[in-house]
Design an enzyme around this catalytic site. Sequence first.
Site, PDB file in Angstrom:
ATOM      1  CE  LYS A  68      -4.341  -1.467   2.137  1.00  0.00           C
ATOM      2  NZ  LYS A  68      -5.346  -1.117   3.156  1.00  0.00           N
ATOM      3  CG  ASP A 107      -8.388   1.265   3.280  1.00  0.00           C
ATOM      4  OD1 ASP A 107      -9.208   0.428   2.871  1.00  0.00           O
ATOM      5  OD2 ASP A 107      -7.159   1.112   3.212  1.00  0.00           O
TER       6      ASP A 107
END
Length: 278
Positions: free
Chosen positions: A69, A111
Amino acid sequence: MDINGKTRLHGIIGMPVAHSLSPIMHNAAFAALGMNGVYVPMEVVDVGGAIAGLKQLGFIGVSVTVPHKVSVMEHLDWIDPVAARIGAVNTVAFEREPDGGTVVGRGYNTDWLGSNIAMERELQLRGARVLVIGAGGAAKAVGFGLKEVGAEVVLTNRTTERGQQLADQIGCDFIAGDRLAGVRADVLVNTTSVGMEPHTTAVPIDVQLLVNFSVVMDIVYAPLQTSLLREARERGCRTVDGLAMLQHQGACQFEIWTGEQPPAEVMRQALIQALHHS
Ligand code: ATR
């Protein structure tokens, strides 16, 4: 599902990815909307090589998970400003430039959007006070996301140094775990893995303190009903389970890639079925 020459390609890159529920969630969404799209898991070691390859292969977009990520960012051509602040990308969209040959990789973070949408179903976040437990990658996305919409964030963490460091980055107060007795907030959100299978009796906060919160959210989704959520409900709190964030971060990805309104409820039901069968 019929795969043919026009099937639009999506997937998830990470290591490992075999356990990921994202393929089930996204393929259910394509099926529900009758779209010619597919989403596949891809185990990746060399993230830069993978991004170059996905561009060549004509992929529409991918989810990015652990451990890529952060490292994926240096291989992209554009990063969304909030993703840049969080310092992590979980969504890549590939766009072909008008010249036809060049493909641009754009990085986003859904997210924080997923956690905000999950919470906003219970209350308005602007001006709300939220206590975040944890200081890892998930806490970072949740904390920055809350600041983004004007919530007042307070952070606590088992390890003070790490918690204080993240609080400084986010620009919020840090409160040590043994100082939480008098702390009240509209929302409590657990971003740690405490309570996850197999240690399902564990809770990340003294349960006597749960009366000090109106809404309690857990990002742990296995089990779906964590001990934290059960204790919170018994004390009259409204609760948000871990699938809500997963579902909504996925729904935001689906919208980025397809431009279509995501079938969020279909995606949640697919996740619930997958959990029952795992
Ligand atoms: P992620 O990136 O998934 O958020 P992480 O970076 O490993 O995961 O962060 C895990 C978080 O859960 C940390 O805040 C960690 O606390 P420490 O900073 O003290 O390590 C917290 N955590 C993990 N296990 C815990 C436990 N048993 N009790 C309390 N906190 C725990």
